[in-house]
Design a protein around this motif. Sequence first.
Motif, PDB file in Angstrom:
ATOM      1  N   TYR A 108       1.459  -1.549  -0.462  1.00  0.00           N
ATOM      2  CA  TYR A 108       0.036   0.316  -0.364  1.00  0.00           C
ATOM      3  C   TYR A 108       1.066   0.931   0.396  1.00  0.00           C
ATOM      4  CZ  TYR A 108      -3.173   3.473   1.873  1.00  0.00           C
ATOM      5  OH  TYR A 108      -3.897   4.663   1.708  1.00  0.00           O
ATOM      6  N   LEU A 109       1.519   1.097   0.803  1.00  0.00           N
ATOM      7  CA  LEU A 109       2.749   2.501   0.812  1.00  0.00           C
ATOM      8  C   LEU A 109       3.666   2.489  -0.434  1.00  0.00           C
ATOM      9  CD1 LEU A 109       3.966   1.895   4.199  1.00  0.00           C
ATOM     10  CD2 LEU A 109       2.244   3.487   3.794  1.00  0.00           C
ATOM     11  N   SER A 110       3.883   1.309  -0.863  1.00  0.00           N
ATOM     12  CA  SER A 110       4.900   1.741  -2.408  1.00  0.00           C
ATOM     13  C   SER A 110       3.334   2.362  -3.523  1.00  0.00           C
ATOM     14  CB  SER A 110       5.056  -0.157  -2.725  1.00  0.00           C
ATOM     15  OG  SER A 110       6.441  -0.271  -2.021  1.00  0.00           O
TER      16      SER A 110
ATOM     17  N   GLU B   2      -1.704  11.848   1.309  1.00  0.00           N
ATOM     18  CA  GLU B   2      -2.260  13.181   2.494  1.00  0.00           C
ATOM     19  C   GLU B   2      -0.832  12.199   3.251  1.00  0.00           C
ATOM     20  OE1 GLU B   2      -6.547  11.910   4.060  1.00  0.00           O
ATOM     21  OE2 GLU B   2      -7.073  11.908   2.160  1.00  0.00           O
ATOM     22  N   ARG B   3       0.062  11.249   3.136  1.00  0.00           N
ATOM     23  CA  ARG B   3       0.767  11.798   3.932  1.00  0.00           C
ATOM     24  C   ARG B   3       2.294  12.671   3.563  1.00  0.00           C
ATOM     25  NH1 ARG B   3      -0.559   6.920   3.455  1.00  0.00           N
ATOM     26  NH2 ARG B   3       1.009   6.071   2.004  1.00  0.00           N
ATOM     27  N   SER B   4       2.694  12.735   4.134  1.00  0.00           N
ATOM     28  CA  SER B   4       4.882  13.512   3.683  1.00  0.00           C
ATOM     29  C   SER B   4       5.477  12.403   2.960  1.00  0.00           C
ATOM     30  CB  SER B   4       4.635  14.147   5.026  1.00  0.00           C
ATOM     31  OG  SER B   4       5.607  13.015   5.899  1.00  0.00           O
ATOM     32  N   PRO B   5       5.773  12.447   2.115  1.00  0.00           N
ATOM     33  CA  PRO B   5       6.954  11.806   1.646  1.00  0.00           C
ATOM     34  C   PRO B   5       8.008  11.237   2.498  1.00  0.00           C
ATOM     35  CG  PRO B   5       6.917  13.450  -0.005  1.00  0.00           C
ATOM     36  CD  PRO B   5       6.292  14.130   1.495  1.00  0.00           C
ATOM     37  N   ALA B   6       8.227  11.878   4.234  1.00  0.00           N
ATOM     38  CA  ALA B   6       9.053  11.647   4.991  1.00  0.00           C
ATOM     39  C   ALA B   6       8.062  10.478   5.319  1.00  0.00           C
ATOM     40  CB  ALA B   6       9.423  12.803   6.083  1.00  0.00           C
ATOM     41  N   GLN B   7       6.852  10.613   5.964  1.00  0.00           N
ATOM     42  CA  GLN B   7       5.932   9.774   6.730  1.00  0.00           C
ATOM     43  C   GLN B   7       6.159   8.926   6.269  1.00  0.00           C
ATOM     44  OE1 GLN B   7       3.030  12.396   6.813  1.00  0.00           O
ATOM     45  NE2 GLN B   7       2.503  12.623   9.392  1.00  0.00           N
ATOM     46  N   THR B   8       5.948   8.654   4.776  1.00  0.00           N
ATOM     47  CA  THR B   8       5.895   7.405   3.862  1.00  0.00           C
ATOM     48  C   THR B   8       7.077   6.697   3.845  1.00  0.00           C
ATOM     49  OG1 THR B   8       4.458   8.215   2.377  1.00  0.00           O
ATOM     50  CG2 THR B   8       5.781   5.893   1.666  1.00  0.00           C
TER      51      THR B   8
ATOM     52  N   ALA C   5      -7.351   6.224   3.847  1.00  0.00           N
ATOM     53  CA  ALA C   5      -7.342   8.069   2.996  1.00  0.00           C
ATOM     54  C   ALA C   5      -6.099   7.406   1.650  1.00  0.00           C
ATOM     55  CB  ALA C   5      -6.499   9.300   3.969  1.00  0.00           C
ATOM     56  N   PRO C   6      -6.329   8.294   0.761  1.00  0.00           N
ATOM     57  CA  PRO C   6      -4.589   7.783  -0.271  1.00  0.00           C
ATOM     58  C   PRO C   6      -3.963   8.493  -0.048  1.00  0.00           C
ATOM     59  CG  PRO C   6      -6.839   9.144  -1.090  1.00  0.00           C
ATOM     60  CD  PRO C   6      -6.896   9.244   0.773  1.00  0.00           C
ATOM     61  N   SER C   7      -2.519   7.687  -0.448  1.00  0.00           N
ATOM     62  CA  SER C   7      -1.133   7.859   0.165  1.00  0.00           C
ATOM     63  C   SER C   7      -0.728   9.409  -0.076  1.00  0.00           C
ATOM     64  CB  SER C   7      -0.231   6.687  -0.647  1.00  0.00           C
ATOM     65  OG  SER C   7      -0.117   7.558  -1.992  1.00  0.00           O
TER      66      SER C   7
ATOM     67  N   SER D 169      10.719   1.564   6.079  1.00  0.00           N
ATOM     68  CA  SER D 169      11.267   1.752   7.333  1.00  0.00           C
ATOM     69  C   SER D 169      11.640   0.567   7.775  1.00  0.00           C
ATOM     70  CB  SER D 169      12.713   2.946   7.754  1.00  0.00           C
ATOM     71  OG  SER D 169      12.984   3.753   6.216  1.00  0.00           O
ATOM     72  N   MET D 170      10.440   0.935   8.749  1.00  0.00           N
ATOM     73  CA  MET D 170       9.489   0.560  10.894  1.00  0.00           C
ATOM     74  C   MET D 170       9.034  -1.190   9.745  1.00  0.00           C
ATOM     75  SD  MET D 170       8.047   3.550  12.469  1.00  0.00           S
ATOM     76  CE  MET D 170       8.251   5.678  11.854  1.00  0.00           C
TER      77      MET D 170
END
Length: 89
Positions: free
Chosen positions: A7-9, A46-52, A42-44, A57-58
Amino acid sequence: MRVLQQYLSCIVITEETFLETVQTSHGKTWIREKRAHHQTIAPSQERSPAQTVALQSMIGLLLAFQEQLGHLEQQIEETVAVIPRSGAF
């Protein structure tokens, strides 16, 4: 974890994706519920690139830990199998 990683990708998550990534102990109803829940997230954008990047990484670390734990469990089982049992216990 792998579904969240996809999802994050920005990979489209289908019911087949869930089937490929979840344990066999989960039934089709559970998979459908999770898929429906995923569609409400929510669609990706709405997240900042840093959050993604941080989340990716986690998740990568957690998957690596999970894999290592599997190796350790296998080693323990192999070690237990070769240790002679005594009647003391």
